[in-house]
Design a protein around this motif. Structure first.
Motif, PDB file in Angstrom:
ATOM      1  N   THR A  27       0.632  -1.210   0.083  1.00 30.07           N
ATOM      2  CA  THR A  27       0.015  -0.110   0.120  1.00 30.07           C
ATOM      3  C   THR A  27       0.936   1.101  -0.023  1.00 30.07           C
ATOM      4  N   GLU A  28       0.323   2.353  -0.308  1.00 26.33           N
ATOM      5  CA  GLU A  28       1.153   3.613  -0.435  1.00 26.33           C
ATOM      6  C   GLU A  28       1.429   4.121   1.291  1.00 26.33           C
ATOM      7  N   VAL A  29       0.326   4.036   2.193  1.00 26.18           N
ATOM      8  CA  VAL A  29       0.352   4.312   3.351  1.00 26.18           C
ATOM      9  C   VAL A  29      -0.224   3.425   4.398  1.00 26.18           C
ATOM     10  N   CYS A  30       0.766   3.052   5.411  1.00 25.08           N
ATOM     11  CA  CYS A  30       0.196   2.122   6.661  1.00 25.08           C
ATOM     12  C   CYS A  30       0.026   2.999   7.788  1.00 25.08           C
ATOM     13  N   VAL A  31      -1.034   3.159   8.386  1.00 22.33           N
ATOM     14  CA  VAL A  31      -1.535   3.943   9.327  1.00 22.33           C
ATOM     15  C   VAL A  31      -1.606   2.945  10.782  1.00 22.33           C
ATOM     16  N   ILE A  32      -0.967   3.374  11.663  1.00 24.60           N
ATOM     17  CA  ILE A  32      -0.698   2.380  13.107  1.00 24.60           C
ATOM     18  C   ILE A  32      -1.757   3.131  14.024  1.00 24.60           C
ATOM     19  N   GLY A  33      -2.937   2.571  14.454  1.00 25.11           N
ATOM     20  CA  GLY A  33      -3.604   3.192  15.501  1.00 25.11           C
ATOM     21  C   GLY A  33      -5.102   3.315  14.980  1.00 25.11           C
ATOM     22  N   GLY A  38      -6.182   7.892  13.666  1.00 26.44           N
ATOM     23  CA  GLY A  38      -5.694   7.002  12.758  1.00 26.44           C
ATOM     24  C   GLY A  38      -6.790   6.944  11.717  1.00 26.44           C
ATOM     25  N   VAL A  39      -8.047   6.820  12.257  1.00 27.51           N
ATOM     26  CA  VAL A  39      -9.247   6.478  11.267  1.00 27.51           C
ATOM     27  C   VAL A  39      -9.342   7.795  10.291  1.00 27.51           C
ATOM     28  N   SER A  40      -9.285   9.063  10.898  1.00 25.52           N
ATOM     29  CA  SER A  40      -9.693  10.248  10.341  1.00 25.52           C
ATOM     30  C   SER A  40      -8.244  10.419   9.072  1.00 25.52           C
ATOM     31  N   THR A  41      -7.240   9.846   9.573  1.00 21.89           N
ATOM     32  CA  THR A  41      -6.011   9.781   8.532  1.00 21.89           C
ATOM     33  C   THR A  41      -6.285   8.994   7.415  1.00 21.89           C
ATOM     34  N   ALA A  42      -6.770   7.614   7.662  1.00 21.86           N
ATOM     35  CA  ALA A  42      -7.303   6.746   6.711  1.00 21.86           C
ATOM     36  C   ALA A  42      -8.219   7.142   5.789  1.00 21.86           C
ATOM     37  N   LEU A  43      -9.107   7.813   6.315  1.00 25.08           N
ATOM     38  CA  LEU A  43     -10.382   8.206   5.687  1.00 25.08           C
ATOM     39  C   LEU A  43      -9.891   9.405   4.541  1.00 25.08           C
ATOM     40  N   GLY A  44      -9.003  10.317   5.465  1.00 26.69           N
ATOM     41  CA  GLY A  44      -8.710  11.426   4.324  1.00 26.69           C
ATOM     42  C   GLY A  44      -7.853  10.953   3.350  1.00 26.69           C
ATOM     43  N   LEU A  45      -7.064   9.942   3.224  1.00 27.41           N
ATOM     44  CA  LEU A  45      -6.203   9.193   2.332  1.00 27.41           C
ATOM     45  C   LEU A  45      -7.109   8.807   1.271  1.00 27.41           C
ATOM     46  N   VAL A 234       2.171   6.141   9.338  1.00 29.41           N
ATOM     47  CA  VAL A 234       1.689   7.208  10.178  1.00 29.41           C
ATOM     48  C   VAL A 234       1.436   6.521  11.498  1.00 29.41           C
ATOM     49  N   PHE A 235       2.225   7.026  12.509  1.00 29.48           N
ATOM     50  CA  PHE A 235       1.845   6.497  13.915  1.00 29.48           C
ATOM     51  C   PHE A 235       0.793   7.588  14.450  1.00 29.48           C
ATOM     52  N   ALA A 236      -0.203   6.962  14.951  1.00 26.82           N
ATOM     53  CA  ALA A 236      -1.320   7.488  15.544  1.00 26.82           C
ATOM     54  C   ALA A 236      -1.953   6.778  16.660  1.00 26.82           C
ATOM     55  N   CYS A 237      -1.210   6.650  17.719  1.00 24.32           N
ATOM     56  CA  CYS A 237      -1.526   5.855  18.751  1.00 24.32           C
ATOM     57  C   CYS A 237      -1.546   6.568  19.985  1.00 24.32           C
ATOM     58  N   SER A 238      -1.133   7.652  19.906  1.00 27.81           N
ATOM     59  CA  SER A 238      -1.122   8.911  21.153  1.00 27.81           C
ATOM     60  C   SER A 238      -0.652   8.169  22.690  1.00 27.81           C
ATOM     61  N   GLY A 239      -1.665   8.090  23.394  1.00 32.25           N
ATOM     62  CA  GLY A 239      -1.663   7.607  24.717  1.00 32.25           C
ATOM     63  C   GLY A 239      -1.366   6.169  24.947  1.00 32.25           C
ATOM     64  N   TYR A 240      -1.657   5.399  23.565  1.00 33.01           N
ATOM     65  CA  TYR A 240      -1.282   3.856  23.765  1.00 33.01           C
ATOM     66  C   TYR A 240      -0.275   3.528  22.827  1.00 33.01           C
ATOM     67  N   LEU A 241       0.655   4.351  22.513  1.00 33.48           N
ATOM     68  CA  LEU A 241       1.932   4.365  21.796  1.00 33.48           C
ATOM     69  C   LEU A 241       2.868   3.441  22.358  1.00 33.48           C
ATOM     70  N   GLU A 358       7.806   8.908   7.402  1.00 38.85           N
ATOM     71  CA  GLU A 358       7.758   8.550   8.666  1.00 38.85           C
ATOM     72  C   GLU A 358       6.867   9.690   9.426  1.00 38.85           C
ATOM     73  N   TRP A 359       5.668   9.687   9.630  1.00 40.69           N
ATOM     74  CA  TRP A 359       4.510  10.511   9.896  1.00 40.69           C
ATOM     75  C   TRP A 359       4.213  10.398  11.310  1.00 40.69           C
ATOM     76  N   TYR A 360       3.758  11.299  11.950  1.00 38.31           N
ATOM     77  CA  TYR A 360       3.034  11.030  13.380  1.00 38.31           C
ATOM     78  C   TYR A 360       1.945  12.125  13.398  1.00 38.31           C
ATOM     79  N   CYS A 361       0.850  11.617  14.144  1.00 42.43           N
ATOM     80  CA  CYS A 361      -0.138  12.441  14.314  1.00 42.43           C
ATOM     81  C   CYS A 361      -0.885  12.125  15.626  1.00 42.43           C
ATOM     82  N   GLN A 362      -0.706  12.839  16.795  1.00 49.12           N
ATOM     83  CA  GLN A 362      -0.847  12.622  18.191  1.00 49.12           C
ATOM     84  C   GLN A 362      -0.807  13.638  19.103  1.00 49.12           C
TER      85      GLN A 362
END
Length: 429
Positions: A27-33, A38-45, A234-241, A358-362
């Motif tokens: 895939t082009e992007v793997c979103v983790i979380g 994470g869901v908003s990132t996957a939806l936006g992509l 994309v790391f999108a795990c925040s408090g559960y990273l 290597e992106w982050y969203c947290q």
């Protein structure tokens, strides 16, 4: 792991069409979380035509996104006036406008499914614990004139007519806010992402990440039964990273907070609350609450490093409730629960790149329903379109949060803020 016992898991009415990963995907992007970031990132992509795979260790919305207070509003955990001081007015307005646009996007994404997600009543009241009517009116004027809000000042007489407590001196109504069944919204958003082409997997914890820098992919992300090759992660795990990415973990403070659901109150509810709005107060250690169902109170608050038992937590949260509404003495709790929010030291979202691909969203703790949507949109647009709007958050970096002593420091800070709130309240009485 299954959802914790909460108001949200008890009233969940949306199901996500997902499975666990058991194959090798490219895939082009793997979103983790699989929280809202994470869901908003996957939806936006997916909406921008970019292929995405999302991996969630538990279930969609399992963490903070599916167990919070359900308040949806513009703004950040950090005070907008602090942003003006730090960044200047124009930059602060730019950031605040991004959250207002995200709020409107959420309204669009819930059209047609309002009954499952949104409360029919809009609006949130911020109640002042302090006797400072002039200061509050100045704040309202600033927010209305500089940030385009439409806050409405409430006198002591008006707020005490609506909320029968001696604790509130005045307040203001924020009409452009919503109240959500946040777990249903997270699941609905995941289904939107799937329908747009993203592939979403639950019960698929990431066990390894390797940079490969090959012609076909930069990254290989492993799970117990599968693997994803991707050009971006994309790391999108925040408090559960936890320890998944060391640099991000060192900049993320998982802070526990708690929510209580009362038993049905019947006619007793009107002895305390006579307005339909959600409520929070303006202390640092604030309470926030709203009526759910016909006559139950969803009551949240506290920041802690401790993890009380269910029995102890019910007592703690009921004590907080009764300190505001003693007329509800003997009310019982149906369930109480806690969860981690991901906080940064600067109380602003952390958005960006560690290195190319290597992106982050947290870092949305305390004000995450709209800002997670904002963050997901900015990262998705950056990857899909080369949009650099995310750089507006560059002043808010990955400051070290003091681990392993960060939770202790946060607890001590919270207690000190409680003392400051008490002193300020006494001096303003």
């Amino acid at each position: 792991m299954k959802y914790i016992d909460s108001y949200y898991s008890r009233t969940k009415s949306v199901e996500a069409n997902t499975a666990s990963l058991a194959e090798h995907l490219s895939t082009e992007v793997c979103v983790i979380g699989g929280g809202l970031a994470g869901v908003s990132t996957a939806l936006g992509l997916a909406e921008r035509g970019t292929s995405a795979v999302l991996l969630e260790a538990n279930q969609i919305g399992w963490g903070a996104s599916g167990r919070n207070g359900g308040f949806v509003a513009s703004g950040f955990s950090q005070d907008p006036l602090v942003l003006i001081d730090k960044l200047g007015l124009a930059h602060a307005q730019q950031l605040y406008t991004l959250t207002q646009e995200a709020y409107q996007l959420i309204q669009q994404r819930t059209k047609g499914v309002e009954a499952e997600i949104k409360s029919p009543i809009q609006g949130t009241v911020t109640a002042s614990w302090f006797n400072d009517s002039r200061g509050l009116q100045d704040y309202i004027q600033t927010m209305n004139t500089k940030f385009g809000e439409s806050f409405e000042f409430w006198s002591k007489e008006k707020i005490n007519e609506m909320y029968l407590t001696s604790k509130y001196h005045c307040g203001y109504l924020e009409p452009d806010t919503s109240h959500f069944q946040s777990l249903n919204y997270a699941l609905h958003s995941a289904n939107m992402a799937s329908n747009a082409g993203a592939k979403i997997f639950e019960q698929s914890p990431v066990t390894g990440i390797v940079g490969v820098n090959s012609d076909s992919a930069r990254w290989k992300v492993s799970t117990p039964a599968g693997e994803v090759s991707a050009n971006h992660i994309v790391f999108a795990c925040s408090g559960y990273l936890e320890s998944l990415q060391t640099k991000l973990s060192r900049a993320t403070l998982p802070v526990a907070t708690y929510v209580l659901l009362t038993e049905p109150l019947g006619t007793r509810l009107k002895t305390a609350i006579r307005a339909p709005y959600a409520v929070s107060d303006n202390r640092f250690s604030s309470n926030y609450y709203r009526v759910v169902g016909r006559d139950q109170l969803l009551w949240g608050g506290r920041v802690s490093m401790f993890h009380p038992s269910q029995t102890a937590l019910k007592k703690i949260m009921l004590k907080d409730l009764l300190s505001v509404y003693p007329q509800l003495k003997d009310v019982k709790a149906e369930v109480a629960w806690g969860g981690y929010m991901g906080y940064a030291r600067h109380k602003m979202p952390q958005l960006g790149q560690l290195r190319p691909g290597e992106w982050y969203c947290q870092g949305f703790g305390g004000h995450g329903m709209a800002t997670t949507t904002m963050g997901g949109e900015l990262i998705a647009s950056a990857i899909a379109n080369g949009d650099d709007t995310w750089r507006a958050f560059a002043p808010f970096g990955l400051d070290y949060v003091g681990k392993p002593f960060g939770p202790v420091i946060a607890q001590l800070a919270y207690w000190s803020y409680q003392i400051q709130d008490a002193i300020k309240s006494r001096l303003s009485a």
